[in-house]
Design an enzyme around this catalytic site. Structure first.
Site, PDB file in Angstrom:
ATOM      1  N   TYR A 143      32.900  43.397  37.599  1.00 52.74           N
ATOM      2  CA  TYR A 143      34.102  43.130  36.801  1.00 52.74           C
ATOM      3  C   TYR A 143      35.257  44.027  37.253  1.00 52.74           C
ATOM      4  O   TYR A 143      36.384  43.562  37.436  1.00 52.74           O
ATOM      5  CB  TYR A 143      33.777  43.352  35.320  1.00 52.74           C
ATOM      6  CG  TYR A 143      34.872  42.947  34.369  1.00 52.74           C
ATOM      7  CD1 TYR A 143      35.183  41.604  34.170  1.00 52.74           C
ATOM      8  CD2 TYR A 143      35.583  43.905  33.646  1.00 52.74           C
ATOM      9  CE1 TYR A 143      36.180  41.224  33.282  1.00 52.74           C
ATOM     10  CE2 TYR A 143      36.570  43.538  32.755  1.00 52.74           C
ATOM     11  CZ  TYR A 143      36.871  42.188  32.571  1.00 52.74           C
ATOM     12  OH  TYR A 143      37.868  41.827  31.687  1.00 52.74           O
ATOM     13  N   LYS A 147      38.676  42.623  38.971  1.00 49.62           N
ATOM     14  CA  LYS A 147      39.985  42.832  38.339  1.00 49.62           C
ATOM     15  C   LYS A 147      40.912  43.666  39.232  1.00 49.62           C
ATOM     16  O   LYS A 147      42.126  43.435  39.252  1.00 49.62           O
ATOM     17  CB  LYS A 147      39.810  43.468  36.961  1.00 49.62           C
ATOM     18  CG  LYS A 147      39.133  42.545  35.950  1.00 49.62           C
ATOM     19  CD  LYS A 147      39.935  41.272  35.716  1.00 49.62           C
ATOM     20  CE  LYS A 147      39.325  40.396  34.634  1.00 49.62           C
ATOM     21  NZ  LYS A 147      40.128  39.178  34.382  1.00 49.62           N
TER      22      LYS A 147
END
Ligand SMILES: NC(=O)c1ccc[n+]([C@@H]2O[C@H](COP(=O)([O-])OP(=O)(O)OC[C@H]3O[C@@H](n4cnc5c(N)ncnc54)[C@H](O)[C@@H]3O)[C@@H](O)[C@H]2O)c1
Length: 240
Positions: A143, A147
């Protein structure tokens, strides 16, 4: 009437963005892989919707072409579709790693690509990143990497598309009270009370705290702003 496409608009932050823009007179098209939720949200907000998975460039191409055929140029794109997988990095399966990168990073890129031919000169894109781009969050390697990639992608597209006056910015929320976060709490991945204590401004963000930043980034007030990532996190990312 200006038209905005919101990926992941069936729930959470995307739904908040769709509702805010619709209330201000935008024609909104929700693109979400959850067809039933997209239909229900679109009906509740009085907006358009079309099902598509952001990991499927062909499906996105058809969804954006359909939106443009129904509503004309797509003045704005907001990419809110996202997932996460939480677990020890040493044990993370390639399938879980790929799933997060596919949706959160590649899916953002594919949505921008699909929108590009339908964006008028002077159009705008807002990607949804996360403060995970800037923090080393344990058990969230995919993640955080995805991002951080969204932040980098936003800068690249901002420079590349500036010749047509297309602005590309990101909003990076902290913890926002959405089904995404509630599901993480239900799995025991996060403690909501503990998270609420982290931002110097205190508490969890609501979707309106993120959609307000999106609204600004799409507005004429941000006419000379591009390639930026605005944290909507109550100051958490800069707290010691
Ligand atoms: N909630 C938070 O605390 C938080 C914090 C920072 C960043 N974010 C980011 O904000 C974005 C939205 O999060 P949220 O909290 O609203 O999540 P959510 O789960 O409430 O909503 C996400 C939406 O994206 C859709 N979606 C997921 N995968 C998709 C795919 N492959 N194709 C099309 N649609 C897909 C889902 O169906 C859902 O409607 C995500 O990118 C997330 O990483 C959330």
């Amino acid at each position: 009437m200006s038209t905005a496409v919101v990926t992941g608009g069936a729930n959470g932050i995307g739904r908040g963005v769709a509702g805010r823009l619709a209330a201000q007179g935008w024609q909104v098209v929700i693109v979400d892989r959850d067809a039933a939720a997209a239909r229900a949200t679109a009906s509740a907000l009085g907006v358009d919707h079309t099902p598509a998975d952001v990991t499927d460039p062909d499906a996105l191409g058809a969804a954006f072409a359909g939106a443009a055929a129904r509503h004309g140029p797509i003045d704005a794109l907001v990419t809110s579709a996202g997932i996460t997988r939480v677990g020890a990095s040493a044990d993370q399966s390639p399938a879980d790693w790929r799933a997060v990168l596919d949706v959160d990073l590649s899916g953002t890129f594919y949505a921008c690509q699909a929108a590009y031919p339908h964006l008028p000169d002077g159009g705008a894109v807002v990607t949804v990143a996360s403060i995970a781009a800037f923090r080393g969050l344990a058990r969230r390697a995919a993640y955080c990497a995805a991002k951080a990639g969204v932040v980098a992608l936003t800068r690249c597209l901002a420079v590349e598309w500036a010749g047509r006056g297309i602005r590309v910015n990101a909003v990076a929320p902290g913890w926002v009270d959405t089904p995404f976060l509630r599901a993480a709490a239900d799995r025991g991945d996060v403690d909501l009370d503990e998270l609420a204590g982290r931002p110097p401004l205190g508490g969890l963000a609501g979707v309106e705290d993120v959609s307000g930043v999106v609204e600004f980034l799409l507005s004429a007030g941000a006419r000379f702003v591009t390639g930026q990532t605005v944290c909507a996190d109550g100051g958490w990312v800069w707290a010691g």
